[in-house]
Design an enzyme around this catalytic site. Structure first.
Site, short mmCIF file in Angstrom:
data_model
loop_
_atom_site.label_atom_id
_atom_site.label_comp_id
_atom_site.label_asym_id
_atom_site.label_seq_id
_atom_site.Cartn_x
_atom_site.Cartn_y
_atom_site.Cartn_z
N GLU A 126 1.82 19.93 -10.92
CA GLU A 126 1.44 20.87 -9.88
C GLU A 126 0.04 20.62 -9.16
O GLU A 126 -0.68 19.82 -9.44
CB GLU A 126 1.53 22.19 -10.31
CG GLU A 126 2.76 22.41 -10.95
CD GLU A 126 3.02 23.97 -11.48
OE1 GLU A 126 1.99 24.66 -11.52
OE2 GLU A 126 3.77 24.36 -12.19
N ASP A 239 5.70 9.54 -23.72
CA ASP A 239 5.40 8.51 -24.50
C ASP A 239 6.22 7.43 -24.18
O ASP A 239 5.84 6.14 -24.04
CB ASP A 239 5.67 8.67 -25.87
CG ASP A 239 4.67 9.78 -26.54
OD1 ASP A 239 3.46 9.86 -26.11
OD2 ASP A 239 4.74 10.16 -27.75
N ARG A 267 -5.06 -24.58 -1.30
CA ARG A 267 -6.32 -24.22 -0.76
C ARG A 267 -7.29 -25.48 -0.89
O ARG A 267 -7.45 -25.44 -2.02
CB ARG A 267 -6.70 -22.87 -0.93
CG ARG A 267 -8.08 -22.42 -0.30
CD ARG A 267 -8.02 -22.53 1.48
NE ARG A 267 -8.99 -22.03 1.67
CZ ARG A 267 -9.43 -21.99 2.96
NH1 ARG A 267 -8.70 -22.66 3.82
NH2 ARG A 267 -10.44 -21.19 3.59
N GLU A 362 1.82 9.04 -14.92
CA GLU A 362 2.21 9.16 -16.41
C GLU A 362 0.98 9.24 -17.36
O GLU A 362 1.20 8.61 -18.32
CB GLU A 362 3.43 8.24 -16.68
CG GLU A 362 4.46 8.52 -15.80
CD GLU A 362 5.86 7.56 -16.30
OE1 GLU A 362 6.00 7.34 -17.44
OE2 GLU A 362 6.71 7.38 -15.29
#
Length: 381
Positions: A126, A239, A267, A362
């Protein structure tokens, strides 16, 4: 790849790898530039069984153990971090439903989750409750036949196309975490308003939404676990979800390393490939070392989960190390590409932005350090 993977799972992982690099790689760049949803590919992902990886076979899923699942998420993330997190969040919710749903509805809902039109989402955060889910203010009021939910949720992945949301809400007034319960909400009702969150730094192909609940109804059977189990269920789901996000990070890191190596060979500066310079070689060596270590940490956590053993600390260790390593590797990839890596025509520019959120959602890196220290101190006492 770890030797404990079965041949069937190796074939599955290779199939996902081929599909992701052949079909998703180019699309991922388009989703980033247009800030459009990768959910346009959901039907194909359902057809491949990827939306039912963690759903038991008897309910129509693949019943995939956590170890090969983690490798599948990595392969998706290599080509499209947005698809990887979409699949990861959906399967995290599938598993929470498998573990905590009322037996009266569990099998039916699980069968639904493996079919198109039934994307799931995790609605916990929230505006004032992110790293501290116990601060959630969304409330559930008991009514005839169930509950009504009031409040709002933020940063909901899969929040626009999703149908099934597991929602953390307060069922008591004491202010304690025991007031929190978890609900399985069918979002196909007028009492729910969803708004897309645009302007994200990265993973722009992943849907992120704000959701308002104004009396959304949840039947009694759709309470997950018991009243007061909400925080326990949320932490249990996270988890497992952290193994998925760690795998997403390794996929991003591997893509960065491969691009870094390819560019360094092509390169030329001072009449030779920049791959011949020690500074570049050390960046490549450090990146490969970190990726190998991250994958082993993920595999350890996944094997513990598959064995039914505690894995909270190991999941946090894997997420902390893998996500921070991915950010370091993405930084190096941009550095090796020089000015070319700073513009959005170069994929490492996007991957650099995509990697950043892995240390946030998470559970931030700071939360992972808290979990790890808590578990270590608990074991030392």
């Amino acid at each position: 790849m770890i030797t404990t993977l079965s041949e069937d799972h190796r074939v599955l992982i290779q199939g996902v790898r081929d599909y992701a690099r052949g079909e998703l790689l180019a699309l991922d760049g388009q989703w980033d530039k247009q800030e459009s949803s990768c959910c346009e590919r959901l039907d194909q992902l359902y057809e491949m069984g990827l939306m039912g990886l963690r759903v038991p076979e008897e309910q129509g899923g693949l019943g995939c153990p956590m170890l090969p699942y983690a490798h599948i998420i990595r392969e998706l993330a290599y080509a499209s971090p947005s698809v990887a997190v979409t699949v990861s969040v959906h399967n995290m919710v599938c598993e929470a439903i498998k573990l905590f749903a009322n037996p009266a509805i569990r099998d039916e809902i699980q069968r639904t989750l493996v079919t198109p039109g039934n994307l799931s989402a995790f609605a916990i955060s929230e505006a004032d409750a992110g790293s501290d889910p116990a601060a959630a203010k969304t409330r559930a009021e008991a009514v005839d036949g169930g509950w009504k939910l009031y409040g709002s949720k933020m940063w909901v992945s899969n929040g626009l196309a999703g149908r099934w949301f597991i929602v953390l809400a307060r069922t008591g007034n004491t202010g304690r975490s025991k007031d929190l319960s978890m609900f399985l909400l069918d979002a196909r009702q007028e009492a729910i308003q969803r708004r897309p969150i645009h302007g994200k730094m990265g993973i722009r192909g992943s849907e992120t939404a704000e959701m308002s609940l104004d009396g959304a109804f949840v039947p009694s059977d759709n309470l997950l676990g018991q009243p007061g189990d909400g925080l326990k269920i949320a932490l249990s789901a996270l988890d497992g979800g952290r193994i998925g996000i760690a795998s997403q990070a390794v996929g991003i890191g591997q893509a960065c390393l491969d691009l870094m190596v390819s560019y360094a060979k092509e390169r030329h500066q001072f009449n030779r490939p920049i791959a011949e310079f020690q500074a570049i070689q050390w960046m490549i060596a450090d990146s490969q070392t970190e990726l190998d270590a991250a994958q082993l940490l993920i595999d350890r956590a996944a094997l513990l989960k598959d064995a039914g053993r505690p894995y909270t600390r190991e999941a946090s260790v894997a997420k902390l190390f893998a996500t921070e390593a991915a950010n370091r590797i993405a930084y190096r990839a941009v550095q090796v590409h020089g000015g070319s890596g700073y513009v959005n025509e170069c994929r490492v520019e996007q991957l650099y932005r995509d990697a950043r959120v892995t240390t946030i959602y998470e559970g931030t890196s700071e939360i992972q350090r808290h979990v790890i220290a808590r578990e270590v101190l608990r074991g030392a006492l």
